[in-house]
Design an enzyme around this catalytic site. Structure first.
Site, PDB file in Angstrom:
ATOM      1  N   GLY A   9       0.791  -1.231   0.000  1.00 36.83           N
ATOM      2  CA  GLY A   9       0.000   0.000   0.000  1.00 36.83           C
ATOM      3  C   GLY A   9       0.820   1.276   0.000  1.00 36.83           C
ATOM      4  N   ASP A  73      -2.257  -6.335  -6.589  1.00 39.20           N
ATOM      5  CA  ASP A  73      -3.646  -5.939  -6.423  1.00 39.20           C
ATOM      6  C   ASP A  73      -4.264  -6.865  -5.400  1.00 39.20           C
ATOM      7  OD1 ASP A  73      -6.358  -5.348  -6.455  1.00 39.20           O
ATOM      8  OD2 ASP A  73      -6.190  -4.474  -8.453  1.00 39.20           O
ATOM      9  N   SER A 120      -1.206  -1.341   4.484  1.00 36.73           N
ATOM     10  CA  SER A 120      -1.547   0.078   4.568  1.00 36.73           C
ATOM     11  C   SER A 120      -2.361   0.459   3.345  1.00 36.73           C
ATOM     12  CB  SER A 120      -0.270   0.923   4.671  1.00 36.73           C
ATOM     13  OG  SER A 120      -0.610   2.291   4.801  1.00 36.73           O
ATOM     14  N   LEU A 170      -3.758  -0.598   9.274  1.00 37.34           N
ATOM     15  CA  LEU A 170      -4.180   0.758   9.643  1.00 37.34           C
ATOM     16  C   LEU A 170      -5.692   0.817   9.653  1.00 37.34           C
ATOM     17  CD1 LEU A 170      -2.093   3.099  10.052  1.00 37.34           C
ATOM     18  CD2 LEU A 170      -1.186   1.305   8.615  1.00 37.34           C
ATOM     19  N   TYR A 172      -9.400   3.063  11.298  1.00 38.77           N
ATOM     20  CA  TYR A 172      -9.908   4.409  11.558  1.00 38.77           C
ATOM     21  C   TYR A 172     -11.107   4.325  12.494  1.00 38.77           C
ATOM     22  CZ  TYR A 172     -11.550   9.150  10.604  1.00 38.77           C
ATOM     23  OH  TYR A 172     -11.951  10.452  10.734  1.00 38.77           O
ATOM     24  N   TYR A 182     -17.750   9.193   6.060  1.00 35.21           N
ATOM     25  CA  TYR A 182     -16.893   8.020   5.828  1.00 35.21           C
ATOM     26  C   TYR A 182     -17.815   6.863   5.467  1.00 35.21           C
ATOM     27  CZ  TYR A 182     -12.664   5.169   6.593  1.00 35.21           C
ATOM     28  OH  TYR A 182     -11.566   4.356   6.440  1.00 35.21           O
ATOM     29  N   LYS A 190     -13.667  -1.185   8.273  1.00 36.63           N
ATOM     30  CA  LYS A 190     -12.714  -0.977   9.371  1.00 36.63           C
ATOM     31  C   LYS A 190     -13.140  -1.765  10.606  1.00 36.63           C
ATOM     32  CE  LYS A 190      -9.700   1.686   7.338  1.00 36.63           C
ATOM     33  NZ  LYS A 190      -8.475   1.041   6.810  1.00 36.63           N
ATOM     34  N   LEU A 220      -4.987  12.215   8.166  1.00 35.05           N
ATOM     35  CA  LEU A 220      -3.797  12.636   7.419  1.00 35.05           C
ATOM     36  C   LEU A 220      -4.216  12.951   5.989  1.00 35.05           C
ATOM     37  CD1 LEU A 220      -0.542  12.640   7.255  1.00 35.05           C
ATOM     38  CD2 LEU A 220      -0.829  10.363   6.252  1.00 35.05           C
ATOM     39  N   SER A 222      -3.553  12.260   3.041  1.00 33.74           N
ATOM     40  CA  SER A 222      -2.949  11.374   2.034  1.00 33.74           C
ATOM     41  C   SER A 222      -3.767  11.430   0.749  1.00 33.74           C
ATOM     42  CB  SER A 222      -2.959   9.942   2.550  1.00 33.74           C
ATOM     43  OG  SER A 222      -4.306   9.526   2.701  1.00 33.74           O
ATOM     44  N   ALA A 224      -5.368   8.905  -0.606  1.00 34.90           N
ATOM     45  CA  ALA A 224      -6.628   8.187  -0.374  1.00 34.90           C
ATOM     46  C   ALA A 224      -7.610   9.060   0.412  1.00 34.90           C
ATOM     47  CB  ALA A 224      -6.365   6.883   0.361  1.00 34.90           C
TER      48      ALA A 224
HETATM   49  P1  NAD Z   1      -2.540   6.157   0.705  1.00 38.67           P
HETATM   50  O1  NAD Z   1      -3.209   6.658  -0.506  1.00 38.67           O
HETATM   51  O2  NAD Z   1      -1.129   6.559   0.941  1.00 38.67           O
HETATM   52  O3  NAD Z   1      -2.578   4.575   0.808  1.00 38.67           O
HETATM   53  C1  NAD Z   1      -3.583   3.755   0.297  1.00 38.67           C
HETATM   54  C2  NAD Z   1      -2.916   2.829  -0.696  1.00 38.67           C
HETATM   55  O4  NAD Z   1      -3.768   1.734  -1.000  1.00 38.67           O
HETATM   56  C3  NAD Z   1      -2.582   3.508  -2.019  1.00 38.67           C
HETATM   57  O5  NAD Z   1      -1.195   3.382  -2.271  1.00 38.67           O
HETATM   58  C4  NAD Z   1      -3.375   2.707  -3.037  1.00 38.67           C
HETATM   59  O6  NAD Z   1      -2.694   2.591  -4.267  1.00 38.67           O
HETATM   60  C5  NAD Z   1      -3.460   1.371  -2.319  1.00 38.67           C
HETATM   61  N1  NAD Z   1      -4.508   0.458  -2.811  1.00 38.67           N
HETATM   62  C6  NAD Z   1      -5.822   0.718  -3.026  1.00 38.67           C
HETATM   63  N2  NAD Z   1      -6.438  -0.388  -3.477  1.00 38.67           N
HETATM   64  C7  NAD Z   1      -5.499  -1.361  -3.552  1.00 38.67           C
HETATM   65  C8  NAD Z   1      -5.508  -2.726  -3.965  1.00 38.67           C
HETATM   66  N3  NAD Z   1      -6.627  -3.303  -4.404  1.00 38.67           N
HETATM   67  N4  NAD Z   1      -4.357  -3.434  -3.915  1.00 38.67           N
HETATM   68  C9  NAD Z   1      -3.214  -2.856  -3.486  1.00 38.67           C
HETATM   69  N5  NAD Z   1      -3.132  -1.575  -3.084  1.00 38.67           N
HETATM   70  C10 NAD Z   1      -4.272  -0.837  -3.122  1.00 38.67           C
HETATM   71  O7  NAD Z   1      -3.477   6.626   1.915  1.00 38.67           O
HETATM   72  P2  NAD Z   1      -3.414   6.412   3.494  1.00 38.67           P
HETATM   73  O8  NAD Z   1      -4.447   7.336   4.027  1.00 38.67           O
HETATM   74  O9  NAD Z   1      -2.032   6.515   4.007  1.00 38.67           O
HETATM   75  O10 NAD Z   1      -3.955   4.932   3.689  1.00 38.67           O
HETATM   76  C11 NAD Z   1      -3.245   3.885   4.297  1.00 38.67           C
HETATM   77  C12 NAD Z   1      -4.105   3.218   5.355  1.00 38.67           C
HETATM   78  O11 NAD Z   1      -4.304   4.137   6.432  1.00 38.67           O
HETATM   79  C13 NAD Z   1      -5.494   2.808   4.882  1.00 38.67           C
HETATM   80  O12 NAD Z   1      -5.852   1.575   5.460  1.00 38.67           O
HETATM   81  C14 NAD Z   1      -6.369   3.906   5.453  1.00 38.67           C
HETATM   82  O13 NAD Z   1      -7.716   3.509   5.620  1.00 38.67           O
HETATM   83  C15 NAD Z   1      -5.675   4.124   6.775  1.00 38.67           C
HETATM   84  N6  NAD Z   1      -6.043   5.354   7.497  1.00 38.67           N
HETATM   85  C16 NAD Z   1      -5.905   6.578   6.910  1.00 38.67           C
HETATM   86  C17 NAD Z   1      -6.272   7.729   7.604  1.00 38.67           C
HETATM   87  C18 NAD Z   1      -6.119   9.096   6.971  1.00 38.67           C
HETATM   88  O14 NAD Z   1      -6.665  10.073   7.499  1.00 38.67           O
HETATM   89  N7  NAD Z   1      -5.375   9.226   5.890  1.00 38.67           N
HETATM   90  C19 NAD Z   1      -6.767   7.628   8.914  1.00 38.67           C
HETATM   91  C20 NAD Z   1      -6.887   6.366   9.506  1.00 38.67           C
HETATM   92  C21 NAD Z   1      -6.529   5.236   8.780  1.00 38.67           C
END
Ligand code: NAD
Length: 286
Positions: A9, A73, A120, A170, A172, A182, A190, A220, A222, A224
């Site tokens: 991820g 994937d 992630s 990770l 939420y 959400y 989640k 954060l 990010s 996503a």
């Molecule tokens: P991010 O965009 O950096 O990471 C998400 C990644 O998932 C991306 O690189 C995307 O290409 C990949 N992805 C999506 N579908 C996929 C698949 N089928 N196979 C492989 N990879 C796939 O964003 P992030 O926010 O850092 O997310 C990472 C984790 O943190 C997630 O689980 C997200 O739910 C969690 N999270 C994020 C937040 C926030 O506020 N950003 C808060 C709590 C939890």
């Protein structure tokens, strides 16, 4: 020997996966990455052209090395599961062996074993729709990409994980408290991920002496999160209401992750660990 980590991820230098990779690299781990197939090209090109060099800097001044990037994937377990339209999609056709089972096999052939597995990743195609308006297809897609993807990764990587190793995902707080916005079944996904953390901690603990934890991270900006649409509001809300009044940095989640997958946390498994400036403790926003 240093530890070897596979982090699924990462597709840019903004998300939690990248920060976790850096914290693990700073602690001496070898870094392998699984990158979503459609994002692979741009990620590898950016890496190669030095676009991430500034953010590859570790505290000791050296640059994080990523030993290998695997296309992945995580919604497909083996080649039989891949539908024709994906197989022939031009964003996929240039890569091969990117189902979970195949990636685990490749890592085994390339390196033999790993010590750390990090999940992630998440995806919910209908995330911007309220749950009440979410289709069955959208809901199941969210669960497939965001929850079952962890079950599948652990299933396939456990046989090549060294005993004493650790896994992390990770999550939420929308799993346990209502966070309007959400949607699309992401809150459900989640909740499943957190429940699975407990069950898999038992199963992987008994089967391979492997720990399973999840970090409930604060907001954060990010890639996503920006796709969801209200991340700036959540960051402001957290700043205004959390016990610790500061913006959360991805590195803080990276550092907590490095602790959780290290021997310092050798008795911690099946836990949801909050890394959110304490926001989850608040019952009244003031
Ligand atoms: P991010 O965009 O950096 O990471 C998400 C990644 O998932 C991306 O690189 C995307 O290409 C990949 N992805 C999506 N579908 C996929 C698949 N089928 N196979 C492989 N990879 C796939 O964003 P992030 O926010 O850092 O997310 C990472 C984790 O943190 C997630 O689980 C997200 O739910 C969690 N999270 C994020 C937040 C926030 O506020 N950003 C808060 C709590 C939890």
């Amino acid at each position: 020997r240093g530890k070897r980590a596979f982090i699924a991820g990462i597709a840019d230098d903004n998300g939690y996966g990248w920060a976790i990779a850096k914290a693990l690299a700073a602690a001496g781990a070898e870094i392998l990455v699984g990158t979503w197939v459609p994002a692979l090209n741009i990620f590898e090109t950016s890496l190669r052209r030095g676009k991430f060099d500034e953010s590859r800097k570790l505290p000791n001044g050296s640059l994080m090395e990523i030993t290998k990037v695997y296309p992945l994937d995580a919604v497909f377990d083996s080649p039989e599961d891949v539908p024709e339209d994906i197989k022939t999609n031009k964003r996929y056709a240039g890569s091969s062996n990117w189902t979970v089972k195949e990636v685990a096999e490749l890592v085994k052939n390339d390196f033999g074993t790993i010590d750390i597995l990090v999940h992630s990743l998440a995806n919910g195609p209908e995330v911007s729709k309220p749950l009440l308006e979410t289709s069955r297809k959208g809901y199941l897609a969210a669960i497939s990409a965001s929850s079952y993807s962890f079950v599948s990764l652990l299933q396939h990587f456990l046989p090549i994980m060294n005993p004493g190793g650790a896994t992390l995902s990770l999550t939420y707080i929308a799993s346990e408290r209502t966070i309007p916005g959400y949607g699309g079944g992401m809150s459900s996904a989640k909740a499943a991920l957190e429940s699975d953390t407990r069950v898999l901690a038992f199963e992987a603990g008994r089967k391979g002496n492997i720990r399973v934890n999840t970090i409930s991270a604060g907001p954060l900006g990010s890639r996503a999160a920006k796709a969801i649409g209200f991340i700036e509001k959540m960051i402001d809300y957290s700043y205004a209401n959390a016990p610790i009044k500061k913006e959360l940095s991805a590195d803080e989640v990276g550092n907590a992750a490095a602790f959780l997958v290290s021997p310092l946390a050798s008795a911690v498994t099946g836990s949801v660990v909050y890394v959110d400036n304490g926001l989850h403790t608040m019952g009244l926003a003031i």
